[in-house]
Structure formats: structure tokens, C-alpha cells
Design an enzyme around this catalytic site. Structure first.
Site, mmCIF file in Angstrom:
data_model
loop_
_atom_site.group_PDB
_atom_site.id
_atom_site.type_symbol
_atom_site.label_atom_id
_atom_site.label_comp_id
_atom_site.label_asym_id
_atom_site.label_seq_id
_atom_site.Cartn_x
_atom_site.Cartn_y
_atom_site.Cartn_z
ATOM 1 N N SER A 693 1.092 -1.291 0.719
ATOM 2 C CA SER A 693 0.118 0.744 0.279
ATOM 3 C C SER A 693 0.529 1.059 -0.172
ATOM 4 O O SER A 693 0.254 2.999 0.044
ATOM 5 C CB SER A 693 -1.171 -0.082 1.033
ATOM 6 O OG SER A 693 -0.399 0.328 2.056
ATOM 7 N N LYS A 736 -6.127 3.514 8.584
ATOM 8 C CA LYS A 736 -5.683 4.820 8.645
ATOM 9 C C LYS A 736 -6.347 5.807 8.120
ATOM 10 O O LYS A 736 -5.390 6.653 8.414
ATOM 11 C CB LYS A 736 -5.464 3.577 6.492
ATOM 12 C CG LYS A 736 -4.384 2.887 5.982
ATOM 13 C CD LYS A 736 -4.209 2.210 5.220
ATOM 14 C CE LYS A 736 -2.858 0.960 4.725
ATOM 15 N NZ LYS A 736 -2.881 0.694 3.407
#
Length: 818
Positions: A693, A736
């Protein structure tokens, strides 16, 4: 491999170097097959080495003194037997059972033994002793005499199988016949060693025949003794029955335990249990055995413990639960702030239970970082459903028997932890919390996670079979709740049995409410304080959350509140005034908690060249991930540091390849990479980092350094990159975004395909953040880099102040494609 040498007469002598194992009170003979139980560590290592490296061959030699646990070379006989390992079986108690086949005699020199490299077992250089032959009428006569003795030996000794006697009677070679008979004789091991060291076949068979006749005589005497004992037992039968009648009279008078009365009591208890007819019949047979056994015998104790375990279990005993939905919702809200998904799932279960009389117990798996309330919500579920609560920790469990129990053949056998937990709670429908299901491990004792497959499968656990009980037990009414920090270490078949509910972490506002409603009153009570003794306003509590904790849960927050309570208690005691109130504000926290441990967020204070902010997922929740890129004159070397995993290193290489493939569009020379070294670094190098990511974060940092254009410090991003510049979706978006919110980030760039995951993000987070979906890297750069227009990024139109970047830029030739 065998090694060969020559004696003084130049005749070949066979030498071989093999692992050596010492025997206690056992002598191995050639052409014999003997099973042995091996427990000493050195012996086990020698066997494993023989199996792995020496074609299953091993040198067996007998100890002179059997009592020595670790014999020295001088404590062993010089003549032994080179043997082959036919079979090896590991037993549950750690020992192994090995089947050896003797091959030939061997002699070794104790002064020249070789120690293994690991210094765990010894190697011996063995000289093969050739087998001699014996011929002549005297040898034939001795063989016939031994055959006749074997017939008498087989008739007198019932422990020797007739097939073995027949096989030995078919051997006519004197030496081989002696070696085959010796293992069956019950003589002292020293005498057997003498026979092993006797090399002439005629002498060896003669010594064996002498021992064989002695064994026949002893066996005949034993047979006569057993006959006399049997006759004596029959004569004492009448006395035995009279003694039993006296015992019965004493038991009626309460002088001692009565097996018959105890068995009748057990039968009465068994009749009240709601078990199947098959299980009841099997347990009844065990109870009937108790009637004929003496209470003082060991078998009686083992059998009585088994029956007690069976009768103590809550067979079909269900606790009545009639809970209204509103009452259950109130209880869950009282105990926990937030956690809407788990609460909603519990209320759905209660609603279905009100409509359906019988429903299988659900199996939920609460997954989240430490401190988010996984175990405590399981306790609240038990309270809301009015069930018994049982907690079972699986952290560090490596033995399958911890789940399925031990078989009754083992000493000290017990049922598994599941059955033990049900015995404690007295009902068959508790809330059973299996904590730390992701912390189980596997070794030679079995795989406990595989044993859980039957327990946590609604289609199978109605007939769960514990090894100790050996009865089908119904677990379908149990409400199983498992907890885990991550799913990666849980096998996929086990995950398939459970309904996964994620608890990602708390918002700052949620932590403030949890601290105010739950943690502060709890710590005040534990420290002997009243609510009036401490004035902790919301701004101070928020400052504690921001600068003294950095976690997804509230465990560290509770510790900090406890520290404040201790300091408050100290001041009250010093002032000797229990009515004193300690007022605390945000600026006075350092006096109570010391210097702040964390910065307010992790973002940069100002835009920087080559510095981009990413978002990462960890077991503790979401985190901000800084990426730095530095350019240096060089020859095209790319350095990637920061203890990155394989996946992140591949992302960094893909990002650099993407930039090189589009060098013309960025206004860079085609061979720009040959003039500089690129160093990509992710700070906090001691912390391992991995995951697919960080591709766009790495690419943005490198582009910023090459073009000398700063990256926005209030912007974070997450997404993987392809060589064509596409932005791929990622996982853990909610965590996140929580990290970005905690870090005071204003704008977050996410992959376009992750827009659907925004439904799981709290509205408060979406209101405070500007979330922009991205499809390709061009869009990312336009948003992330601080410049007047996109033309400053593409075609090299940015102003470069760094010397290295000036060397890389070429004259604008291409316009950015639209």
C-alpha cells in the site's frame, strides 16, 4: 560410507563409522529383531542421525554399569552389534519406540571414539567381526540336542510364541542358532554379553544350550508353583466370601465406604441426566464395573474419576434466557461506548432467538488491536443474554489434547479445556470466550487449531467427541466468541467457521467519552478517591490522549489515568485532607505524567522536497508512514533502507521503474538515473514495515526529489502503484483514515476502487478529512506536489534550485498529453 583397511596379513578388514547408542541391561544379537524404548537425549539424537545420514544403521553396545545416565567410553563393552532401524514411533510422553534388527558383530576401540559435531552423541569406528563356521559330527549332534531342548522350552514357557520356537528349530548353523535363542532367555545381561563375545560357533552354542536347559528347569518349577498357588486360592475362596460379608456389614453400619452403595448412588444420578440412550448405556457399563472392584485398587480410582467427570457435566441443562431487545441494548450501551457492529450483531441474534425456540449458538470472531475491548464485550454479551460467562485463553497452546483431552490409557488423563469449562459453569449454553485464538502454535504434539474446527463448526459440534469422555457431547447451544489481534496466523479453514467482526479502534472523541464514563470512575474507585477529589476537564483528558498515548485501544490511556490518580492520592495524603480537590488542566499535565511522549500527530511542520506522508496498517491500528528521498551524485545506484519487507521493496522498485519509463513527460533526461544515486528511506528503521500500500507514497517522494518540488505536509496517501502508473486498491482503509485524523492530516488520497469502503468510516472522520479518490499517478502528483500548475510537474517546467536536480532537467520538448 564404509571405510576399508588391512591387517598385518594383508587380509581385508571392514571398518565403518556409525552413530553409537548405549544399552542398559540389554544385549543385541545379530539376526534378532528387538523393540526398545528410548528416552535418553543422546540416544534419540543418535537414532535420528542414523535415520538421516547412515542408511538407518547404528552401533548398539551394552553398558557395564546400567545405573550410569551418561556413560563414558570406558563404561561400555568393546563388542556390540551393528543394527538396522526397522521402525520408529514417537510416544506422547516424549520417548520413542524403536524396532532394531541385528546385522553383525562389531568391535570398537573406546580410546578412538568420535564425538559428533553437536557434541550430543558419539560416533564409533567399528571393526566388523567375521562370522566363523563350524562343521563336523560334534556340531551336528549339539544342534540336534539344542532342537530337543527348544521343544521342552516352548512347552514350559508360554510367553514364547510357538512360531518363534518353530523358526529357531529350523536353523542348523550353530552360531546363527545360538544368536537366535539368546534374546529369548531370561538371564543376566552379563551372561548374554559373554555369549556375544564368544566367537567360535561351537563354544557359543554350547554355552547357549547350558542356559537353555536352566531356563527349562526354572519354567517347570514356576509352573508347579503357580499350580499350588491356584489350589491355595480355591481353598481360601470360602474365607474370601466370608470376609466380603463382614465388609458389607461394616459398610451398612457406616464404618467404611461401600462400593455397592456408591454404585447405586451413581446409577441414580445417571438416571437424572439428559443424555442419549447410547451414552447412558456406555456409562452404565462403567458404573457396573465399580460394583466388583475394590476401592483400594488403582483401577477403581481411575474409573470413579471418569464416572464423576461424566456425571458432573451439564448434559442438556440450559439456563433460561428471556431478554428483551431494549434491555439488552441498554446493557450493551452501559458497558461499552461505540462498537456499533458487534452490538448490532448481538441484538440480531436475540431477535431471532425470540422468534425461534431453538437456534444454534453463533460463533463470532472479534478481531482488532489490543485494548479495544474484545474480551470485555464478550463479558457484556453474557450479561445482556443472561448466560454464564466462561473465559478460556488459548495463547501459547500447542498440544491438541488441551482441546480434545487425553485418552484414558494415559496416567493423569483429563478432558480438554472445553469440557472442563462446561463443568465449571453448570449449564450447557454459556457464553464461552476463546481468547487469543491467533496465538496458538503447532509442534509434534499436534495442531490445536485443527482440533478447534470441530468445536467451532455449527454442523459438527452437536456431536463433539472428547478423547477422555469418548462420548458425543452437544456444544451446539454454546455461544462461542473468539478474539484475535490479526487473522493472518489463523488457518483459513478455521476462519471459515467463524463470523468475523472487526474492531478497528477508537476515535479521539470516543476515547474521551470512554475515559470520562468508564476509565476515570474505575481508577478513582481503585485508588480510594471520590469524584470530588479530582477535577479533570475534557481539554486535559484530550491532551493526555494526544501526547501521552498512541494506540488504537484505550489500555495505555487507562494506565495514564491511573498515574494521575496515584499523584492525586499522594497530594491528598500529604495534605492530610480527604476532602481536598486536585484541579488539573492541560498545561499542568507534565507535573503528573512527565514530559509528553508523542508529538501531536506525525506530519511534517512544512512542505518538504522528497518527503511524502503515507498511511500504514499495523496490529496497533493505523499509523502515519514518512518516506524520504535524497539525491546524490553517483552512477545510478538505488538504495532502499528502513527495514522494509519484500513487498515494500518491490513497491519501491516499481515506483522508480515507473518514473524512468516516463522521464520524457517529467522533463528528465532519458539517462538521468546514470548520473545520480537515489536513496529512499523510511524512518524508524528498527520497526519492520511491509505491505502492498506504499507504492504511490514512494513514487511521490522520488518524483519530488527529482523535480525539486515540495510535497504537501498536510496530505497523506495510500495505494499501490503499477508500472503504468495505475493506483491499485488497498486494505485497512478505516484504520488508515483514523491515523490520518489523529495526525492532523487535512487531505487523504485513496485508490478509486476503495470508495466503497468509505461506508465503514465514521461520519465524523469523513467530515474532518478531504478524501480524494485517485485512478492514476498523474492525479496523485497534481494533488500532492506544491506547484502553481500541472505544467510545473510535467515537461520539466518547475524551477530547480538544487544542483543535482538542475543536472537532470532537460529543455522542455514534450507537452503533457491530455
Amino acid at each position: 560410507m564404509p571405510k576399508f583397511g588391512f591387517d598385518s596379513k594383508d587380509s581385508p578388514i571392514d571398518f565403518v563409522t556409525l552413530p553409537m547408542m548405549s544399552l542398559r541391561e540389554v544385549v543385541m544379537f545379530p539376526r534378532s529383531i528387538v523393540p526398545l524404548f528410548v528416552g535418553r537425549e543422546a540416544s534419540v539424537k543418535a537414532i535420528e542421525s542414523a535415520l538421516a545420514n547412515f542408511d538407518k544403521k547404528i552401533f548398539l553396545v551394552t553398558q557395564r554399569a546400567p545405573e550410569k545416565e551418561k556413560p563414558e567410553p570406558g563404561d561400555l563393552y568393546e563388542v556390540g552389534t551393528v543394527s538396522k532401524i526397522l521402525q520408529m514411533l514417537r510416544l506422547p510422553d516424549g520417548t520413542i519406540k524403536v524396532l532394531f534388527e541385528g546385522l553383525y558383530r562389531g568391535r570398537w576401540d573406546p580410546t578412538t571414539n568420535v564425538v559428533s559435531p553437536e557434541d550430543e552423541y558419539s560416533m564409533a569406528r567399528v571393526e566388523r567381526i567375521p562370522e566363523q563356521t563350524a562343521e563336523g559330527s560334534e556340531a551336528d549332534a549339539l544342534v540336534r540336542a539344542v532342537h530337543e531342548g527348544l521343544d521342552s522350552f516352548g512347552e514350559a514357557n508360554s510367553k514364547v510364541a510357538p512360531e518363534a520356537v518353530s523358526a529357531m528349530s529350523g536353523i542348523n548353523e550353530p552360531g546363527q542358532l545360538a544368536d537366535s535363542i539368546m534374546p529369548h532367555l531370561r538371564v543376566d545381561f552379563r551372561q548374554k554379553q559373554e555369549v556375544l563375545e564368544t566367537l567360535p560357533p561351537h563354544e557359543r552354542l554350547e554355552r547357549t544350550y547350558e542356559m537353555l536347559l536352566g531356563e527349562v528347569e526354572i519354567a517347570t518349577i514356576e509352573k508347579r508353583v503357580k499350580g499350588r498357588v491356584k489350589d491355595q486360592m480355591e481353598k481360601n475362596q470360602r474365607d474370601y466370601y466370608l470376609n466380603e460379608q463382614i465388609k458389607a456389614i461394616n459398610k451398612e453400619m457406616g464404618r467404611e465406604d461401600d462400593p455397592v452403595a456408591e454404585a447405586a448412588e451413581l446409577e441414580e444420578r445417571l438416571g437424572k441426566k439428559k443424555m442419549s440412550d447410547e451414552n447412558r448405556e456406555r456409562v452404565m457399563r462403567e458404573v457396573k464395573k465399580l460394583r466388583t472392584m475394590q476401592p483400594s485398587s488403582a483401577e477403581y480410582t481411575v474409573l470413579r474419576n471418569y464416572v464423576d467427570w461424566v456425571l458432573d457435566l451439564p448434559w442438556g441443562e440450559l439456563k433460561q434466557t428471556n431478554v428483551a431487545i431494549d434491555k439488552a441494548r441498554t446493557i450493551l450501551d452501559e458497558d461499552h461506548f461505540g462498537l456499533e457492529k458487534p452490538k448490532e450483531r448481538i441484538l440480531e441474534y436475540l431477535a431471532v432467538q425470540n422468534l425461534v425456540e431453538t437456534i444454534k449458538g453463533p460463533i463470532l470472531c472479534l478481531v482488532g488491536p489490543p485494548g479495544v475491548g474484545k474480551t470485555s464485550i464478550a463479558r457484556s454479551i453474557a450479561r445482556a443474554t443472561e448466560r454464564e460467562f466462561v473465559r478460556l485463553s488459548l495463547g501459547g497452546v500447542r498440544d491438541e489434547a488441551e482441546i480434545r483431552g487425553h485418552r484414558r490409557t494415559y496416567v493423569g488423563a483429563l478432558p480438554g479445556k472445553i469440557i472442563q469449562s462446561l463443568r465449571r459453569c453448570s449449564f450447557n449454553n454459556p457464553v464461552l470466550c476463546l481468547d487469543e485464538v491467533d496465538k496458538m502454535s503447532t509442534d509434534f504434539r499436534g495442531d490445536p487449531s485443527s482440533a478447534l474446527l470441530e468445536v467451532l463448526d455449527p454442523e459438527q459440534n452437536a456431536t463433539f467427541n472428547d478423547h477422555y469422555l469418548d462420548l458425543d457431547y452437544d456444544l451446539s447451544k454454546v455461544f462461542f466468541i473468539t478474539t484475535a489481534n490479526t487473522l493472518e496466523s489463523i488457518p483459513l479453514p478455521l476462519q471459515d467457521r467463524m463470523e468475523i467482526i472487526r474492531l478497528p479502534g477508537y476515535l479521539e472523541t470516543e476515547k474521551r467519552e470512554i475515559g470520562r464514563r468508564f476509565l476515570l470512575p474505575k481508577q478513582l474507585e481503585q485508588h480510594g478517591l471520590a469524584m470530588e477529589n479530582l477535577d479533570l476537564p475534557d481539554d486535559a483528558l484530550v491532551e493526555v490522549i494526544r501526547t501521552y498515548t498512541r494506540e488504537a485501544g484505550v489500555r495505555n490511556l487507562e494506565r495514564e489515568i491511573a498515574s494521575i490518580c496515584r499523584k492525586t492520592a499522594m497530594r491528598i495524603v500529604e495534605a492530610d485532607d480527604k476532602q481536598m480537590q486536585v484541579a488539573l488542566n492541560a498545561s499542568g499535565l507534565e507535573d503528573f505524567l512527565g514530559i509528553p511522549r508523542f508529538r501531536h500527530g506525525e506530519r511534517e511542520k512544512a512542505p518538504g522536497v522528497g518527503v511524502s506522508t503515507g498511511l500504514a496498517w499495523t496490529q496497533m491500528g493505523g499509523e502515519l508512514l514518512m518516506v524520504e528521498t535524497a539525491l546524490m551524485p553517483g552512477k545510478g545506484k538505488v538504495v532502499i533502507t528502513g527495514k522494509l519487507g519484500d513487498v515494500m521493496q518491490e513497491s519501491a522498485k516499481a515506483a522508480i521503474s515507473y518514473i524512468r519509463s516516463r522521464s520524457d513527460l517529467f522533463g528528465l533526461k532519458r539517462d538521468f538515473h546514470q548520473d545520480v544515486d537515489i536513496h529512499v528511506h523510511v524512518p524508524e528503521g528498527a520497526t519492520p514495515k511491509d505491505g502492498p500500500s506504499a507504492g504511490i507514497t514512494l513514487a511521490t517522494s522520488v518524483v519530488s526529489a527529482l523535480l525539486n518540488i515540495p510535497v504537501r505536509h498536510d496530505l497523506a496517501m495510500t495505494g499501490e502503484i503499477t508500472l503504468r502508473g495505475s493506483v491499485l486498491p488497498i486494505g485497512g482503509l478505516r484504520e488508515k483514515l483514523l491515523a490520518a485524523h489523529r495526525g492532523r492530516i487535512k487531505t487523504v488520497l485513496i485508490p478509486k476502487d476503495n470508495e466503497k469502503d468509505l461506508r465503514d468510516v465514521p461520519q465524523e472522520i469523513k467530515d474532518d478529512l478531504t478524501i480524494l479518490p485517485m485512478e492514476n499517478m498523474d492525479e496523485v502528483l497534481e494533488q500532492a506536489l506544491v506547484c502553481e500548475s500541472a505544467d510545473a510537474i510535467f515537461c520539466g517546467r518547475g524551477k530547480s534550485a538544487e544542483p543535482i536536480a538542475n543536472l537532470l532537467l532537460k529543455e522542455p520538448q514534450l507537452e503533457r498529453p491530455h
